[in-house]
Design an enzyme around this catalytic site. Sequence first.
Site, PDB file in Angstrom:
ATOM      1  N   LYS A 168     -13.237  58.081  42.036  1.00  0.00           N
ATOM      2  CA  LYS A 168     -12.273  59.164  42.243  1.00  0.00           C
ATOM      3  C   LYS A 168     -12.230  59.557  43.723  1.00  0.00           C
ATOM      4  O   LYS A 168     -13.286  59.765  44.341  1.00  0.00           O
ATOM      5  CB  LYS A 168     -12.691  60.366  41.384  1.00  0.00           C
ATOM      6  CG  LYS A 168     -11.694  61.489  41.429  1.00  0.00           C
ATOM      7  CD  LYS A 168     -12.134  62.654  40.565  1.00  0.00           C
ATOM      8  CE  LYS A 168     -11.184  63.811  40.755  1.00  0.00           C
ATOM      9  NZ  LYS A 168     -11.667  65.041  40.132  1.00  0.00           N
ATOM     10  N   LYS A 170      19.759  38.614  38.730  1.00  0.00           N
ATOM     11  CA  LYS A 170      18.601  38.335  37.868  1.00  0.00           C
ATOM     12  C   LYS A 170      18.927  37.293  36.795  1.00  0.00           C
ATOM     13  O   LYS A 170      18.119  37.043  35.910  1.00  0.00           O
ATOM     14  CB  LYS A 170      18.076  39.643  37.263  1.00  0.00           C
ATOM     15  CG  LYS A 170      17.662  40.659  38.357  1.00  0.00           C
ATOM     16  CD  LYS A 170      16.793  41.790  37.844  1.00  0.00           C
ATOM     17  CE  LYS A 170      16.496  42.805  38.949  1.00  0.00           C
ATOM     18  NZ  LYS A 170      15.412  43.711  38.645  1.00  0.00           N
ATOM     19  N   LYS A 177      22.975  43.411  39.577  1.00  0.00           N
ATOM     20  CA  LYS A 177      21.674  43.062  38.953  1.00  0.00           C
ATOM     21  C   LYS A 177      21.844  41.951  37.919  1.00  0.00           C
ATOM     22  O   LYS A 177      21.018  41.052  37.808  1.00  0.00           O
ATOM     23  CB  LYS A 177      21.044  44.292  38.284  1.00  0.00           C
ATOM     24  CG  LYS A 177      20.343  45.192  39.288  1.00  0.00           C
ATOM     25  CD  LYS A 177      19.645  46.384  38.653  1.00  0.00           C
ATOM     26  CE  LYS A 177      19.013  47.216  39.762  1.00  0.00           C
ATOM     27  NZ  LYS A 177      18.653  48.549  39.390  1.00  0.00           N
ATOM     28  N   ASP A 196       8.269  49.700  41.052  1.00  0.00           N
ATOM     29  CA  ASP A 196       8.547  48.655  42.045  1.00  0.00           C
ATOM     30  C   ASP A 196       7.360  48.476  42.990  1.00  0.00           C
ATOM     31  O   ASP A 196       7.196  47.425  43.591  1.00  0.00           O
ATOM     32  CB  ASP A 196       9.803  49.017  42.841  1.00  0.00           C
ATOM     33  CG  ASP A 196      11.047  48.845  41.981  1.00  0.00           C
ATOM     34  OD1 ASP A 196      11.100  47.844  41.238  1.00  0.00           O
ATOM     35  OD2 ASP A 196      11.934  49.721  42.020  1.00  0.00           O
ATOM     36  N   ASN A 221       6.531  56.870  36.035  1.00  0.00           N
ATOM     37  CA  ASN A 221       7.897  57.421  36.006  1.00  0.00           C
ATOM     38  C   ASN A 221       8.093  58.144  34.678  1.00  0.00           C
ATOM     39  O   ASN A 221       7.169  58.270  33.893  1.00  0.00           O
ATOM     40  CB  ASN A 221       8.914  56.290  36.208  1.00  0.00           C
ATOM     41  CG  ASN A 221       8.714  55.196  35.179  1.00  0.00           C
ATOM     42  OD1 ASN A 221       8.937  55.397  33.993  1.00  0.00           O
ATOM     43  ND2 ASN A 221       8.258  54.030  35.618  1.00  0.00           N
ATOM     44  N   PHE A 248      18.082  46.023  31.883  1.00  0.00           N
ATOM     45  CA  PHE A 248      18.655  47.359  31.985  1.00  0.00           C
ATOM     46  C   PHE A 248      18.898  47.649  33.466  1.00  0.00           C
ATOM     47  O   PHE A 248      18.295  47.019  34.334  1.00  0.00           O
ATOM     48  CB  PHE A 248      17.674  48.412  31.431  1.00  0.00           C
ATOM     49  CG  PHE A 248      17.829  48.658  29.960  1.00  0.00           C
ATOM     50  CD1 PHE A 248      17.434  47.703  29.035  1.00  0.00           C
ATOM     51  CD2 PHE A 248      18.355  49.858  29.494  1.00  0.00           C
ATOM     52  CE1 PHE A 248      17.567  47.928  27.674  1.00  0.00           C
ATOM     53  CE2 PHE A 248      18.490  50.102  28.136  1.00  0.00           C
ATOM     54  CZ  PHE A 248      18.105  49.141  27.220  1.00  0.00           C
TER      55      PHE A 248
END
Length: 398
Positions: free
Chosen positions: A288, A341, A337, A278, A209, A323
């Site tokens: 490869k 959590k 969240k 995730d 990301n 976060f």
Amino acid sequence: MLENRHIVVGICGGIAAFKAAGLVSQLRQRGADVHCIMTEHAAKLVTPITFGELSGNDVTVDMFANINKWDVEHIALAKLADLFVVAPATADIIGKVANGIADDMLSTTIMATKAKVLFVPSMNTNMYENPIVQENIERLKKFGYEFVEPESGHLACNTTGKGRFPKLETIFDAIEKCLYGKGLLKGKKIIISAGGTQENIDPVRYISNRSSGRMGYAIARAAAMEDADVTLVSCTTALPVPAGVNIIYVHDARELDKAMNSCFDTCDAAVMAAAVSDYRPKVQATQKIKKEAHDSLTIELTQNPDILFGLGQKKKNQFLVGFAAETNDVIEHGKEKLKRKNLDMLVANDVAMPGAGFNVPTNIASLLYKDGTMEQYPKMTKEELGHIIVEKIAEGLR
Ligand code: PMT
């Protein structure tokens, strides 16, 4: 950051004396009023004119030269200083100060100052590791003198080992700690994750990301400035490690999970600023993948562990911070969240807003607490937000 701060730089006769020129130049560029004192040996390696030009102030070498004003120079500089930085600090100056010797301009001024003194030792490895030097360093630390550890690497004496002059960024972290740190997290252990995990598809490709690691590194830097024992679990390698921070590099979510869990039981606070994938490819090819073998390619993904959820399940007295990177209904998703959590605090950022979230130097955040309260902050640098997060953690641990 250093505006209106008076910094006296002591330059000793080590080969790294030339690197102090960069330090003095940067200090002045960052707004500090810089005064240099050189030892006589330092003045043989680099001319005082260099430091005079770079600092914009007279350079003192000899206590008795140029007595044109009846201001006692070593007392004047000792009083003026908000901070003393001795860089490079040789075995000689460390030994002198540790044993109360004041026989030249630099050692006399250090002895006369009430300002914090930060030593940046730089010398041959054998000298640095000499038990006499190490004992002098320990003695000075006991008296409250501060140190930046030298780096390891190639040395001017053509050997390899510990003794290199540190990177300027590392020295600046230590300077800011000396000037602004309040010791809010003294004696506390904190672990922080940063950056984006990389999930291998094959040996040359991965899923990741846009996280740069900046947010997590800023929190680590702020926590170190407040005297915490900081471990940074980093998925990124591009950023310089903040001074005084222990680093563990990881690659993917499962390695991150293992590293966070290995430190969690003994920590006082944990912050998950990392952007964790995730999902990961169910099968990671060992060679490869060749395009000639596939017209189209489907990669099956499987879920990664939710690391933060796992930490929330096992937490005892730790202050746990998560976060939430959201693009809509930020506060609602954040609250959900925080609860699910089992967190003490959640930093919600709307990553769709300009100047917030991934790979930018700023962020826009709301802090949500488990008692249902919330604080919203305007756009600020990640460094500034890092300090706010650390202050809130310190409050939570009180
Ligand atoms: O690194 P920068 O470029 O500075 O960008 C900063 C940032 C945008 C990455 C940072 O501010 C941020 O929002 N980090 C969390 C990103 C994220 O994964 O958010 P999330 O809403 O998907 O996850 C919620 C929380 O669970 C996060 O604390 C995350 O670390 C944690 N998580 C998520 C998934 C997972 N499998 N395990 C986790 O522990």
